[in-house]
Write a protein that holds these residues in place. Structure first.
Motif, PDB file in Angstrom:
ATOM      1  N   SER A   1      42.821  52.965  37.683  1.00 16.71           N
ATOM      2  CA  SER A   1      43.418  51.694  37.281  1.00 16.71           C
ATOM      3  C   SER A   1      43.013  50.627  38.289  1.00 16.71           C
ATOM      4  O   SER A   1      42.811  50.932  39.465  1.00 16.71           O
ATOM      5  N   CYS A   2      42.907  49.394  37.824  1.00 15.41           N
ATOM      6  CA  CYS A   2      42.578  48.308  38.752  1.00 15.41           C
ATOM      7  C   CYS A   2      43.585  48.207  39.895  1.00 15.41           C
ATOM      8  O   CYS A   2      43.248  47.727  40.978  1.00 15.41           O
ATOM      9  N   TRP A   3      44.794  48.659  39.665  1.00 23.26           N
ATOM     10  CA  TRP A   3      45.858  48.504  40.662  1.00 23.26           C
ATOM     11  C   TRP A   3      46.217  49.816  41.331  1.00 23.26           C
ATOM     12  O   TRP A   3      47.223  49.891  42.031  1.00 23.26           O
ATOM     13  N   GLY A   4      45.381  50.856  41.099  1.00 21.18           N
ATOM     14  CA  GLY A   4      45.647  52.163  41.685  1.00 21.18           C
ATOM     15  C   GLY A   4      44.800  52.446  42.905  1.00 21.18           C
ATOM     16  O   GLY A   4      44.175  51.551  43.483  1.00 21.18           O
ATOM     17  N   LEU A   5      44.795  53.724  43.284  1.00 21.17           N
ATOM     18  CA  LEU A   5      44.015  54.162  44.426  1.00 21.17           C
ATOM     19  C   LEU A   5      42.539  54.257  44.034  1.00 21.17           C
ATOM     20  O   LEU A   5      42.203  54.859  43.020  1.00 21.17           O
TER      21      LEU A   5
ATOM     22  N   THR B   1      39.522  41.792  32.762  1.00 23.46           N
ATOM     23  CA  THR B   1      38.960  41.429  34.073  1.00 23.46           C
ATOM     24  C   THR B   1      39.983  40.667  34.909  1.00 23.46           C
ATOM     25  O   THR B   1      40.823  39.932  34.367  1.00 23.46           O
ATOM     26  N   TYR B   2      39.872  40.829  36.195  1.00 21.49           N
ATOM     27  CA  TYR B   2      40.810  40.218  37.128  1.00 21.49           C
ATOM     28  C   TYR B   2      40.030  39.715  38.337  1.00 21.49           C
ATOM     29  O   TYR B   2      39.041  40.332  38.748  1.00 21.49           O
ATOM     30  N   TYR B   3      40.490  38.598  38.899  1.00 29.76           N
ATOM     31  CA  TYR B   3      39.777  37.975  40.001  1.00 29.76           C
ATOM     32  C   TYR B   3      40.741  37.483  41.070  1.00 29.76           C
ATOM     33  O   TYR B   3      41.851  37.017  40.773  1.00 29.76           O
ATOM     34  N   ALA B   4      40.279  37.545  42.302  1.00 26.69           N
ATOM     35  CA  ALA B   4      41.007  36.894  43.385  1.00 26.69           C
ATOM     36  C   ALA B   4      40.908  35.383  43.194  1.00 26.69           C
ATOM     37  O   ALA B   4      39.909  34.877  42.659  1.00 26.69           O
ATOM     38  N   ASP B   5      41.925  34.675  43.631  1.00 26.53           N
ATOM     39  CA  ASP B   5      41.932  33.218  43.470  1.00 26.53           C
ATOM     40  C   ASP B   5      40.718  32.578  44.134  1.00 26.53           C
ATOM     41  O   ASP B   5      40.207  31.558  43.660  1.00 26.53           O
ATOM     42  N   SER B   6      40.264  33.179  45.218  1.00 26.47           N
ATOM     43  CA  SER B   6      39.164  32.594  45.985  1.00 26.47           C
ATOM     44  C   SER B   6      37.834  32.612  45.231  1.00 26.47           C
ATOM     45  O   SER B   6      36.916  31.871  45.591  1.00 26.47           O
ATOM     46  N   VAL B   7      37.723  33.444  44.191  1.00 26.58           N
ATOM     47  CA  VAL B   7      36.456  33.542  43.463  1.00 26.58           C
ATOM     48  C   VAL B   7      36.600  33.200  41.985  1.00 26.58           C
ATOM     49  O   VAL B   7      35.596  33.128  41.267  1.00 26.58           O
TER      50      VAL B   7
ATOM     51  N   VAL C   1      38.235  41.569  45.490  1.00 29.01           N
ATOM     52  CA  VAL C   1      37.554  40.433  44.873  1.00 29.01           C
ATOM     53  C   VAL C   1      37.767  40.387  43.367  1.00 29.01           C
ATOM     54  O   VAL C   1      38.116  39.343  42.806  1.00 29.01           O
ATOM     55  N   SER C   2      37.553  41.527  42.701  1.00 29.47           N
ATOM     56  CA  SER C   2      37.580  41.521  41.245  1.00 29.47           C
ATOM     57  C   SER C   2      37.691  42.954  40.751  1.00 29.47           C
ATOM     58  O   SER C   2      37.404  43.908  41.487  1.00 29.47           O
ATOM     59  N   CYS C   3      38.106  43.091  39.486  1.00 28.86           N
ATOM     60  CA  CYS C   3      38.179  44.407  38.869  1.00 28.86           C
ATOM     61  C   CYS C   3      38.002  44.268  37.365  1.00 28.86           C
ATOM     62  O   CYS C   3      38.403  43.253  36.771  1.00 28.86           O
ATOM     63  N   ILE C   4      37.399  45.301  36.773  1.00 24.04           N
ATOM     64  CA  ILE C   4      37.301  45.391  35.329  1.00 24.04           C
ATOM     65  C   ILE C   4      37.915  46.721  34.921  1.00 24.04           C
ATOM     66  O   ILE C   4      37.599  47.772  35.492  1.00 24.04           O
ATOM     67  N   SER C   5      38.807  46.664  33.937  1.00 23.38           N
ATOM     68  CA  SER C   5      39.522  47.876  33.552  1.00 23.38           C
ATOM     69  C   SER C   5      38.660  48.774  32.680  1.00 23.38           C
ATOM     70  O   SER C   5      37.661  48.336  32.096  1.00 23.38           O
ATOM     71  N   SER C   6      39.061  50.037  32.576  1.00 28.50           N
ATOM     72  CA  SER C   6      38.342  50.996  31.736  1.00 28.50           C
ATOM     73  C   SER C   6      38.836  50.953  30.297  1.00 28.50           C
ATOM     74  O   SER C   6      38.078  51.194  29.369  1.00 28.50           O
ATOM     75  N   SER C   7      40.100  50.620  30.095  1.00 28.43           N
ATOM     76  CA  SER C   7      40.714  50.742  28.779  1.00 28.43           C
ATOM     77  C   SER C   7      40.223  49.673  27.800  1.00 28.43           C
ATOM     78  O   SER C   7      39.721  49.999  26.726  1.00 28.43           O
ATOM     79  N   ASP C   8      40.362  48.420  28.189  1.00 35.70           N
ATOM     80  CA  ASP C   8      40.015  47.340  27.259  1.00 35.70           C
ATOM     81  C   ASP C   8      39.058  46.317  27.866  1.00 35.70           C
ATOM     82  O   ASP C   8      38.820  45.271  27.270  1.00 35.70           O
ATOM     83  N   GLY C   9      38.551  46.619  29.044  1.00 31.38           N
ATOM     84  CA  GLY C   9      37.599  45.711  29.660  1.00 31.38           C
ATOM     85  C   GLY C   9      38.225  44.447  30.225  1.00 31.38           C
ATOM     86  O   GLY C   9      37.506  43.474  30.504  1.00 31.38           O
TER      87      GLY C   9
END
Length: 118
Positions: free
Chosen positions: A100-104, A57-63, A47-55
């Motif tokens: 990472s937002c894109w990691g495990l 944010t990322y979202y799925a298109d649906s939201v 659905v979404s993610c917020i990074s640790s490094s610089d804050g």
């Protein structure tokens, strides 16, 4: 090390909810925090993610445009503000921590139910 998701409930279409993801045993600001959801009979969806490094944010298109992720490091908590909710947002929502937002995603909360229905 534990993540606790809360704030779910029953809301009418068009309504809002704010989910919380609180950490114990570790410091959340060292991790990227993601929200996922799983509806009955469907696969888990990011659905979404917020990074640790610089804050960032990322979202799925649906939201995108309806949900906002944020973090309060002083409270060791990440939030997911959900507005303009739709019936298709109905699911169990989980928070998880990763390097990472894109990691495990290493740590997972137990999930909180969100039901959007009139």
């Amino acid at each position: 090390v534990q993540l606790q998701a809360s704030g779910g409930g029953l809301v009418q279409p068009g309504g809002s909810l704010r989910l919380s993801c609180a950490a114990s045993g570790f410091t959340l600001d060292y991790y990227a925090i993601g929200w996922f959801r799983q509806a009955p009979g469907k696969e888990r969806e990011w659905v979404s993610c917020i990074s640790s490094s610089d804050g960032s944010t990322y979202y799925a298109d649906s939201v995108k445009g309806r949900f906002t992720i944020s973090r309060d490091n002083a409270k060791n908590t990440v939030y997911l503000q959900m507005n303009s909710l739709k019936p298709e947002d109905t699911a169990v929502y989980y928070c998880a921590a990763s390097q990472s937002c894109w990691g495990l995603y290493e740590y997972w909360g137990q999930g909180t139910q969100v039901t959007v229905s009139s």
